[in-house]
Write a protein that holds these residues in place. Structure first.
Motif: not given
Length: 401
Positions: A10-35
Motif C-alpha cells: 500500500l502507498p506509504s505503508a512502509p513509512v507508517l509501519l517504520v515511522a510509527g514504530f520509531a515514534g511510539r518507542l518514546p512512550s515506552a522509553m521516556v517514563p522508565l528513563a525518567l524514573l
C-alpha cells in the motif's frame, strides 16, 4: 504472508509501519528513563515515581485534545509542531533534573514533556482506518504487533543505555526517535492525501467518547488494561519471590512475544464473524489465558503460560482498533483512537498501583495476578451490557483480513 505483502505494498505503508514504530518507542522509553534519571539524581523512588507518573498522565490527558485538533484540519501541522517542541521540552526536563531543581519543578517539567509527546499512535491508526477494508484488519494486526514490540524494545534499549552511559542519554535517544517518527508520518504520502471530514454540528468535548458503541469499547478496554497493569507489577514480584529477579525482563518479553505471534497469526486469517462478537470472544480468550497464571509456582512455568496467554492479546487489540474505526464518525477518527490510548494508559497506571498494594498486603503476588484475571473478566462483562447501537451497519459487518 500474502496478506501482509498486500499491506506492505500500500502507498506509504512502509513509512507508517517504520515511522510509527520509531515514534511510539518514546512512550515506552521516556517514563522508565525518567524514573531512573530522577532516582539517581535525588535518591528518592517516591519523587522518581511521581515524575514518571506525571509524564504518563499528562501524555494521556493531552492526547484527546490534540486528536480533536488534528481531526479539524489534519494531523500534519500537529505532528510538525510537536516534532519542533518535544526535543526542547525533553531538554528542559533533563536540565531541570540534572540541575538539582526542587520536586515541584521536576514534576512541572515532566508534565510539560508528557503533554508535548507527538501524536504518533493516534495519527497512524487514523490513517489505517482509511485504507481498503479488504486489508484493514491485517493492517491493524501489524500495527498491534508493532505496538507489542515497542514495549519489548523500548525498556531493553533504556536498560542498555543506562548501563553503558546514563539515563539522560536514553531520554535523548527517545527524543530523536520521536522526531524521526513524527516527521516521517507528517510527510508521508498518506498524510498529504488526508481529507478532513467536517462535523455536522458543533460537538461537546466528550462527543466522540460518548458516540454510540464507544463507551463499551473504552470501558472494556480500560478494564483489560487495568488487569495488564496489575500483571506488569506482579511478574517482577513473582520473579523476585522465586529468587530469580533477573528473570522479570525475560518473563515480560515472553508475554509480549506471545502477543506478537498471536497477532501475526490472526492478521492472516479470514474471519466471518461480526466485530463485536469477535471482540467479546477474544476478551474471553484473554481471561482464560490469564487464569492459569495464579497457579504457577516456577518462573519458567510462568513464562510458558505468559507466552500462551499472550497469544490472544494482539488479536484482541486488532479487533478493538477495527471496532473503533468502524463505529467512530469519519470526522473524529484521530480523536477516537487517542481516547482509546488515554483510557488504556490511565487504567494501566491504576492497575499497577492496585497490584502493588496487593503485593505489599496479605494477598501477595497471587492477589495481583487475580486482579489481572478479574480485569479481563470485567472487560467481557462490559461487552454484554446493552447500549446504543452505532449508526449504520459498519460495526456489524463481517470482516475478512
Amino acid at each position: 504472508m500474502r496478506s501482509y505483502l498486500s499491506v506492505w505494498r500500500l502507498p506509504s505503508a512502509p513509512v507508517l509501519l517504520v515511522a510509527g514504530f520509531a515514534g511510539r518507542l518514546p512512550s515506552a522509553m521516556v517514563p522508565l528513563a525518567l524514573l531512573l534519571m530522577v532516582q539517581q539524581q535525588t535518591g528518592s523512588y517516591a519523587v522518581a515515581g511521581l515524575a514518571s507518573a506525571t509524564y504518563g498522565l499528562a501524555m494521556a490527558g493531552m492526547a484527546p485534545v490534540l486528536g480533536r485538533l488534528a481531526d479539524r484540519r489534519s494531523p500534519r501541522p500537529v505532528l510538525l509542531g510537536q516534532a519542533a517542541a518535544y526535543p526542547l521540552l525533553l531538554t528542559l526536563l533533563v536540565t531541570v533534573v540534572l540541575g538539582g531543581a526542587p520536586t515541584a519543578a521536576i514534576v512541572a517539567a515532566s508534565a510539560a514533556a508528557g503533554a508535548g509527546t507527538p501524536l504518533v499512535s493516534g495519527a497512524v491508526r487514523a490513517l489505517w482506518s482509511r485504507v481498503d477494508p479488504g486489508v484493514r484488519v491485517t493492517a491493524y494486526a501489524l500495527d498491534a504487533t508493532a505496538t507489542e514490540l515497542v514495549f519489548v524494545a523500548g525498556p531493553t534499549l533504556v536498560a542498555a543505555l543506562a548501563v553503558l552511559t546514563t539515563p539522560a542519554w536514553a531520554v535523548a535517544v527517545a527524543g530523536t526517535l520521536a522526531v524521526a517518527g513524527a516527521l516521517g508520518i507528517a510527510t508521508s504520502g498518506a498524510m498529504r492525501g488526508w481529507v478532513s471530514v467536517p462535523a455536522a454540528h458543533h460537538a461537546s468535548a466528550f462527543a466522540t467518547a460518548l458516540a454510540p458503541g464507544m463507551p463499551r469499547v473504552l470501558v472494556s478496554g480500560a478494564a483489560l488494561m487495568l488487569g495488564f497493569g496489575a500483571l506488569e507489577v506482579a511478574v517482577p514480584a513473582f520473579a523476585d519471590a522465586a529468587g530469580a529477579p533477573g528473570m522479570s525482563g525475560v518473563l515480560l518479553a515472553l508475554w509480549s512475544l506471545g502477543s506478537v505471534a498471536g497477532g501475526l497469526w490472526f492478521g492472516a486469517r479470514v474471519v466471518s464473524v461480526s466485530l463485536p462478537r469477535q471482540y467479546r470472544w477474544l476478551l474471553l480468550g484473554v481471561t482464560v489465558g490469564l487464569a492459569p497464571l495464579t497457579a504457577a509456582s516456577d518462573p519458567w512455568v510462568l513464562g510458558a503460560l505468559l507466552f500462551l496467554g499472550g497469544t490472544a492479546i494482539a488479536p484482541t487489540l486488532t479487533v478493538q482498533n477495527s471496532l473503533v474505526g468502524a463505529i467512530t464518525p469519519a470526522h473524529a477518527t484521530t480523536e477516537a483512537f487517542t481516547w482509546l490510548s488515554t483510557m488504556a494508559t490511565g487504567a494501566s497506571a491504576v492497575g499497577a498501583a492496585l497490584g502493588g498494594a496487593l503485593i505489599e498486603g496479605p494477598a501477595g503476588v497471587s492477589g495481583s495476578l487475580l486482579l489481572a484475571v478479574a480485569g479481563a473478566a470485567l472487560a467481557v462483562v462490559v461487552t454484554l451490557v446493552p447500549g446504543r447501537r452505532p449508526a449504520g451497519q459498519r460495526a456489524s459487518e463481517p470482516v475478512a483480513a
